[in-house]
Design an enzyme around this catalytic site. Sequence first.
Site, PDB file in Angstrom:
ATOM      1  N   HIS A  94       0.857  -1.196   0.000  1.00  0.00           N
ATOM      2  CA  HIS A  94       0.000   0.000   0.000  1.00  0.00           C
ATOM      3  C   HIS A  94       0.894   1.247   0.000  1.00  0.00           C
ATOM      4  O   HIS A  94       1.958   1.245   0.622  1.00  0.00           O
ATOM      5  CB  HIS A  94      -0.924  -0.009   1.218  1.00  0.00           C
ATOM      6  CG  HIS A  94      -1.944   1.074   1.156  1.00  0.00           C
ATOM      7  ND1 HIS A  94      -1.663   2.368   1.522  1.00  0.00           N
ATOM      8  CD2 HIS A  94      -3.236   1.075   0.727  1.00  0.00           C
ATOM      9  CE1 HIS A  94      -2.747   3.122   1.324  1.00  0.00           C
ATOM     10  NE2 HIS A  94      -3.720   2.359   0.850  1.00  0.00           N
ATOM     11  N   GLU A 166      -3.866   2.226  -7.433  1.00  0.00           N
ATOM     12  CA  GLU A 166      -4.187   3.322  -6.523  1.00  0.00           C
ATOM     13  C   GLU A 166      -3.248   4.504  -6.785  1.00  0.00           C
ATOM     14  O   GLU A 166      -2.136   4.548  -6.229  1.00  0.00           O
ATOM     15  CB  GLU A 166      -4.037   2.878  -5.073  1.00  0.00           C
ATOM     16  CG  GLU A 166      -5.000   1.786  -4.664  1.00  0.00           C
ATOM     17  CD  GLU A 166      -5.353   1.876  -3.176  1.00  0.00           C
ATOM     18  OE1 GLU A 166      -6.542   1.851  -2.865  1.00  0.00           O
ATOM     19  OE2 GLU A 166      -4.431   1.988  -2.350  1.00  0.00           O
TER      20      GLU A 166
HETATM   21  P1  PGA Z   1      -9.430   6.297   0.378  1.00  0.00           P
HETATM   22  O1  PGA Z   1      -8.281   5.198   0.629  1.00  0.00           O
HETATM   23  O2  PGA Z   1     -10.589   5.569  -0.260  1.00  0.00           O
HETATM   24  O3  PGA Z   1      -9.778   6.837   1.731  1.00  0.00           O
HETATM   25  O4  PGA Z   1      -8.867   7.310  -0.549  1.00  0.00           O
HETATM   26  C1  PGA Z   1      -8.020   4.234  -0.342  1.00  0.00           C
HETATM   27  C2  PGA Z   1      -6.849   3.358   0.058  1.00  0.00           C
HETATM   28  O5  PGA Z   1      -5.920   3.853   0.678  1.00  0.00           O
HETATM   29  O6  PGA Z   1      -6.842   2.154  -0.234  1.00  0.00           O
END
Ligand code: PGA
Length: 261
Positions: A94, A166
């Site tokens: 992540h 992401e």
């Molecule tokens: P968020 O986080 O939806 O609060 O932007 C997503 C993530 O970090 O997986």
Amino acid sequence: MRKPIVAGNWKMYKTRDEGIHFVYDVNDEVPDRNEIETIICAPAILLRCLTRRQGENLRIGAQNVHYAEEGAYTGEISPAMLASTGVTYCIIGHSERRQFNGETETDVNLKLKAALKHNIIPIVCVGETRDQMEHSDTDYILGLQVKLALKGITAEEIPNIIIAYEPIWAVGAKQSAPADLANAKCGFIRKIIAKTYNQEVANQIRILYGGSVNKTNYEELIHMENVDGALLGRASLDSDHFLTICQMTQKYLDELKEKNK
Ligand code: PGA
């Protein structure tokens, strides 16, 4: 057809009681897991108490794992320890772990292999920073991250891996990436998998979008050809919000099935 996934990442939120309440709230409401995979990735300390309470359809995942089998790594959790809590999934790489804990591409690759070895399905996060995006480096960065994460992984193992695109600039932000951009980047990742392995496994691997997804922007995202679901941060903290996104996924799937009849 790829099975959609709604995964929540609780990050460092929720006490034991709050976690248990959430699981009891959603257990009977989440979709059939033969149709949609619904996952909550919880803080390590809650994993055992949540897997004991998960219903038929909800599954619990971890947010991190160490790559070593065991050893003198104070504060870390081994893949065997995770597996013994009954978790099914684990987020790996992540952006917050890359940023705050200095996780490298090599770590991500080792962790992914460690998870697979213990039958834990890795959810591998990749994504570019705002600066990289603004300098048009996104595809280069994504290509590199995907290839390094999957180094040494066989074609047979690919369908057991989930990738989450992401973009770092959209995580914890006000707005998600535009749906067409999310689709293009998920499609680009699929193309890399096709080139590195073959088209068949590329068609099978699930690629999620994550970064400020909520019930308002999800509708458009889930209808995108290359987006197989979402990794939710904030939207996964509230059981009603989480369930709304699960129901939207079910509706999308039902429409798709109707269309393909
Ligand atoms: P968020 O986080 O939806 O609060 O932007 C997503 C993530 O970090 O997986």
